[in-house]
Design a protein around this motif. Structure first.
Motif, PDB file in Angstrom:
ATOM      1  N   UNK A   1      -5.469   8.144 -16.197  1.00 17.55           N
ATOM      2  CA  UNK A   1      -5.930   7.116 -15.270  1.00 17.55           C
ATOM      3  C   UNK A   1      -4.941   6.768 -14.168  1.00 17.55           C
ATOM      4  N   UNK A   2      -3.659   7.048 -14.365  1.00 16.16           N
ATOM      5  CA  UNK A   2      -2.669   6.528 -13.419  1.00 16.16           C
ATOM      6  C   UNK A   2      -1.389   7.346 -13.416  1.00 16.16           C
ATOM      7  N   UNK A   3      -0.558   7.070 -12.402  1.00 16.57           N
ATOM      8  CA  UNK A   3       0.777   7.645 -12.308  1.00 16.57           C
ATOM      9  C   UNK A   3       1.773   6.497 -12.177  1.00 16.57           C
ATOM     10  N   UNK A   4       2.917   6.622 -12.827  1.00 14.94           N
ATOM     11  CA  UNK A   4       3.963   5.610 -12.743  1.00 14.94           C
ATOM     12  C   UNK A   4       5.140   6.166 -11.957  1.00 14.94           C
ATOM     13  N   UNK A   5       5.539   5.432 -10.914  1.00 16.35           N
ATOM     14  CA  UNK A   5       6.680   5.804 -10.095  1.00 16.35           C
ATOM     15  C   UNK A   5       7.828   4.846 -10.370  1.00 16.35           C
ATOM     16  N   UNK A   6       9.017   5.397 -10.570  1.00 15.20           N
ATOM     17  CA  UNK A   6      10.235   4.595 -10.710  1.00 15.20           C
ATOM     18  C   UNK A   6      11.006   4.662  -9.399  1.00 15.20           C
ATOM     19  N   UNK A   7      11.321   3.499  -8.822  1.00 17.59           N
ATOM     20  CA  UNK A   7      11.956   3.440  -7.508  1.00 17.59           C
ATOM     21  C   UNK A   7      13.270   4.212  -7.503  1.00 17.59           C
ATOM     22  N   UNK A   8      13.438   5.072  -6.496  1.00 13.60           N
ATOM     23  CA  UNK A   8      14.691   5.828  -6.362  1.00 13.60           C
ATOM     24  C   UNK A   8      15.614   5.196  -5.334  1.00 13.60           C
ATOM     25  N   UNK A   9      15.103   4.208  -4.601  1.00 11.50           N
ATOM     26  CA  UNK A   9      15.890   3.506  -3.604  1.00 11.50           C
ATOM     27  C   UNK A   9      15.804   2.013  -3.875  1.00 11.50           C
ATOM     28  N   UNK A  10      16.951   1.371  -3.988  1.00 10.08           N
ATOM     29  CA  UNK A  10      16.972  -0.060  -4.274  1.00 10.08           C
ATOM     30  C   UNK A  10      16.426  -0.834  -3.075  1.00 10.08           C
ATOM     31  N   UNK A  11      15.488  -1.736  -3.359  1.00 11.01           N
ATOM     32  CA  UNK A  11      14.918  -2.571  -2.302  1.00 11.01           C
ATOM     33  C   UNK A  11      14.728  -3.977  -2.857  1.00 11.01           C
ATOM     34  N   UNK A  12      15.328  -4.963  -2.215  1.00  9.61           N
ATOM     35  CA  UNK A  12      15.304  -6.324  -2.726  1.00  9.61           C
ATOM     36  C   UNK A  12      13.876  -6.834  -2.838  1.00  9.61           C
TER      37      UNK A  12
ATOM     38  N   UNK B   1       9.600  -4.289  -7.408  1.00  6.60           N
ATOM     39  CA  UNK B   1       9.681  -3.970  -8.824  1.00  6.60           C
ATOM     40  C   UNK B   1      10.316  -2.589  -9.012  1.00  6.60           C
ATOM     41  N   UNK B   2      11.050  -2.385 -10.110  1.00  4.17           N
ATOM     42  CA  UNK B   2      11.713  -1.090 -10.331  1.00  4.17           C
ATOM     43  C   UNK B   2      10.740   0.051 -10.591  1.00  4.17           C
ATOM     44  N   UNK B   3       9.524  -0.277 -10.980  1.00  6.09           N
ATOM     45  CA  UNK B   3       8.525   0.768 -11.206  1.00  6.09           C
ATOM     46  C   UNK B   3       7.143   0.223 -10.852  1.00  6.09           C
ATOM     47  N   UNK B   4       6.233   1.136 -10.586  1.00 10.96           N
ATOM     48  CA  UNK B   4       4.858   0.754 -10.253  1.00 10.96           C
ATOM     49  C   UNK B   4       3.905   1.767 -10.870  1.00 10.96           C
ATOM     50  N   UNK B   5       2.897   1.271 -11.562  1.00 11.74           N
ATOM     51  CA  UNK B   5       1.856   2.125 -12.122  1.00 11.74           C
ATOM     52  C   UNK B   5       0.639   2.027 -11.212  1.00 11.74           C
ATOM     53  N   UNK B   6       0.225   3.158 -10.679  1.00 16.12           N
ATOM     54  CA  UNK B   6      -0.810   3.188  -9.654  1.00 16.12           C
ATOM     55  C   UNK B   6      -2.029   3.940 -10.180  1.00 16.12           C
ATOM     56  N   UNK B   7      -3.188   3.302 -10.217  1.00 10.87           N
ATOM     57  CA  UNK B   7      -4.398   4.008 -10.662  1.00 10.87           C
ATOM     58  C   UNK B   7      -4.737   5.167  -9.727  1.00 10.87           C
TER      59      UNK B   7
ATOM     60  N   UNK C   1       0.817  -1.216   0.000  1.00 13.38           N
ATOM     61  CA  UNK C   1       0.000   0.000   0.000  1.00 13.38           C
ATOM     62  C   UNK C   1       0.851   1.268   0.000  1.00 13.38           C
ATOM     63  N   UNK C   2       2.148   1.139   0.230  1.00 14.76           N
ATOM     64  CA  UNK C   2       3.021   2.309   0.281  1.00 14.76           C
ATOM     65  C   UNK C   2       4.057   2.245  -0.836  1.00 14.76           C
ATOM     66  N   UNK C   3       4.214   3.351  -1.531  1.00 16.06           N
ATOM     67  CA  UNK C   3       5.135   3.424  -2.666  1.00 16.06           C
ATOM     68  C   UNK C   3       5.940   4.714  -2.574  1.00 16.06           C
TER      69      UNK C   3
END
Length: 227
Positions: free
Chosen positions: A151-162, A165-171, A139-141
């Motif tokens: 319809x949505x926003x796409x976030x590209x991860x700025x902090x590496x986390x094992x 996913x490197x990106x997330x598209x959120x409605x 629930x947190x990005x």
């Protein structure tokens, strides 16, 4: 920037002119929602738009109203004007049954993102987002705003986390909270935009950065105690 994101940006260019189809997608509930419903048309009549209403236990009980002009500016004088105007309206409607402290402020540099145009305007910067339902297992990005469409926003991860996913598209219809993360790049961009507004659209260099724009929501402008 996508074509839709560019359109969203275009909708926010004219000062004091309401963007087309740019209603808030993140809204209040409960008492906050009642207050928002009362003051939003008043703000629009003055040439402002509501960003957020929040009733908190700060200083006993504080009603915080975040607002801005349609070009994103908000001066100390603007905060005072909003406070003087909405205060008697709230007195008449009386949506809060206890004594409270009224605080009117700008959104600040690390602002809440409540409209689709907010995401488009600050594309390329880092945001923190929370969804109302589990999406892609969480629930947190957090990430850089990479793309925005209707319809949505796409976030590209700025902090590496094992494992993430490197990106997330959120409605947009799943968003519960969203705000910018304060970074050096964000501060520079905010100052650049402010300078452009000073030089291009605001006469006599009257636009100032309130204390809230340092990222702290304080009671410096338009404060009043309410019964």
């Amino acid at each position: 920037m996508t074509e839709e994101a560019a359109k969203l940006n275009d909708n926010t260019l004219e000062q004091n002119e309401a963007p087309v189809n740019d209603e808030r997608i993140i809204r209040e509930t409960g008492v906050d929602a009642r207050v928002a419903g009362i003051i939003e048309p008043v703000l629009e009549a003055l040439g402002f738009r509501l960003v957020r209403v929040r009733l908190s236990g700060l200083n006993g009980l504080t009603l915080q109203i975040m607002a801005e002009r349609f070009d994103g500016t908000m001066t100390v004088e603007d905060c005072e004007l909003v406070s003087r105007t909405v205060s008697p309206v709230l007195d008449v409607e009386d949506p809060i049954d206890r004594k409270y402290h009224l605080e009117v402020s700008s959104p600040g540099i690390d602002r809440p993102l409540v409209r689709k145009s907010d995401f488009a305007n600050w594309q390329g910067h880092i945001a923190k987002v929370e969804t109302s339902l589990v999406h892609n297992g969480r629930k947190k990005f957090r990430g850089r705003i990479a793309a925005v469409d209707v319809d949505s926003v796409t976030l590209e991860a700025d902090q590496a986390s094992y494992g993430d996913e490197p990106s997330a598209t959120i409605p947009f219809d799943l968003l519960a909270e969203a705000r910018l993360i304060l970074t050096d790049d964000l501060i520079r961009e905010a100052l650049r935009k402010d300078k452009a507004l000073r030089e291009g659209r605001i006469a006599d260099d009257e636009l100032g950065l309130p204390d809230e724009q340092s990222g702290e929501d304080g009671p410096d402008e338009g404060d009043a105690d309410k019964n």
